[in-house]
Design a protein around this motif. Structure first.
Motif, mmCIF file in Angstrom:
data_model
loop_
_atom_site.group_PDB
_atom_site.id
_atom_site.type_symbol
_atom_site.label_atom_id
_atom_site.label_comp_id
_atom_site.label_asym_id
_atom_site.label_seq_id
_atom_site.Cartn_x
_atom_site.Cartn_y
_atom_site.Cartn_z
ATOM 1 N N LEU A 81 28.908 8.748 16.846
ATOM 2 C CA LEU A 81 29.013 9.098 15.425
ATOM 3 C C LEU A 81 29.096 10.606 15.223
ATOM 4 O O LEU A 81 29.839 11.077 14.364
ATOM 5 N N LEU A 82 28.351 11.356 16.019
ATOM 6 C CA LEU A 82 28.301 12.807 15.853
ATOM 7 C C LEU A 82 29.444 13.545 16.547
ATOM 8 O O LEU A 82 29.895 14.576 16.067
ATOM 9 N N ALA A 83 29.901 13.041 17.674
ATOM 10 C CA ALA A 83 30.942 13.725 18.455
ATOM 11 C C ALA A 83 31.914 12.694 19.036
ATOM 12 O O ALA A 83 31.950 12.464 20.248
ATOM 13 N N PRO A 84 32.726 12.063 18.185
ATOM 14 C CA PRO A 84 33.613 10.988 18.655
ATOM 15 C C PRO A 84 34.720 11.428 19.601
ATOM 16 O O PRO A 84 35.287 10.591 20.306
ATOM 17 N N ASP A 85 35.018 12.715 19.651
ATOM 18 C CA ASP A 85 36.028 13.197 20.591
ATOM 19 C C ASP A 85 35.449 13.429 21.983
ATOM 20 O O ASP A 85 36.183 13.632 22.943
ATOM 21 N N VAL A 86 34.126 13.407 22.072
ATOM 22 C CA VAL A 86 33.444 13.695 23.329
ATOM 23 C C VAL A 86 32.812 12.436 23.933
ATOM 24 O O VAL A 86 32.798 12.268 25.149
ATOM 25 N N PHE A 87 32.308 11.550 23.071
ATOM 26 C CA PHE A 87 31.611 10.348 23.525
ATOM 27 C C PHE A 87 32.269 9.087 22.966
ATOM 28 O O PHE A 87 32.810 9.092 21.865
ATOM 29 N N ASP A 88 32.177 8.015 23.727
ATOM 30 C CA ASP A 88 32.602 6.692 23.274
ATOM 31 C C ASP A 88 31.587 5.699 23.840
ATOM 32 O O ASP A 88 30.653 6.097 24.539
ATOM 33 N N GLN A 89 31.776 4.421 23.525
ATOM 34 C CA GLN A 89 30.903 3.380 24.050
ATOM 35 C C GLN A 89 31.739 2.286 24.677
ATOM 36 O O GLN A 89 32.817 1.968 24.177
ATOM 37 N N ARG A 90 31.214 1.696 25.755
ATOM 38 C CA ARG A 90 31.878 0.557 26.377
ATOM 39 C C ARG A 90 31.804 -0.631 25.436
ATOM 40 O O ARG A 90 30.764 -0.879 24.811
#
Length: 66
Positions: free
Chosen positions: A18-27
């Protein structure tokens, strides 16, 4: 800044996405964090720091060295 994530600690809360969608994602299968950028751009550093700070499992580790 360099980012490391500990998938074993991750509880799938998704605050980092939610805070950094360009850096983190979820499986999709279990919601565990996926690191998209180990070395984020300077303009993303503030959001990444906030994501690490709010992670309930402390699964995000930051190093200010690139």
């Amino acid at each position: 800044m360099k980012i490391a994530v500990d998938e074993d600690k991750c509880c799938g809360a998704g605050q980092c996405v939610l805070l950094a969608p360009d850096v983190f994602d979820q499986r999709d299968e279990d919601g565990i964090v996926v690191l998209l950028q180990e070395l984020p751009e300077a303009e993303q550093h503030e959001a990444v720091r906030e994501a690490a700070a709010v992670c309930p499992a402390a699964a995000i580790e930051l190093s200010e060295e690139a």
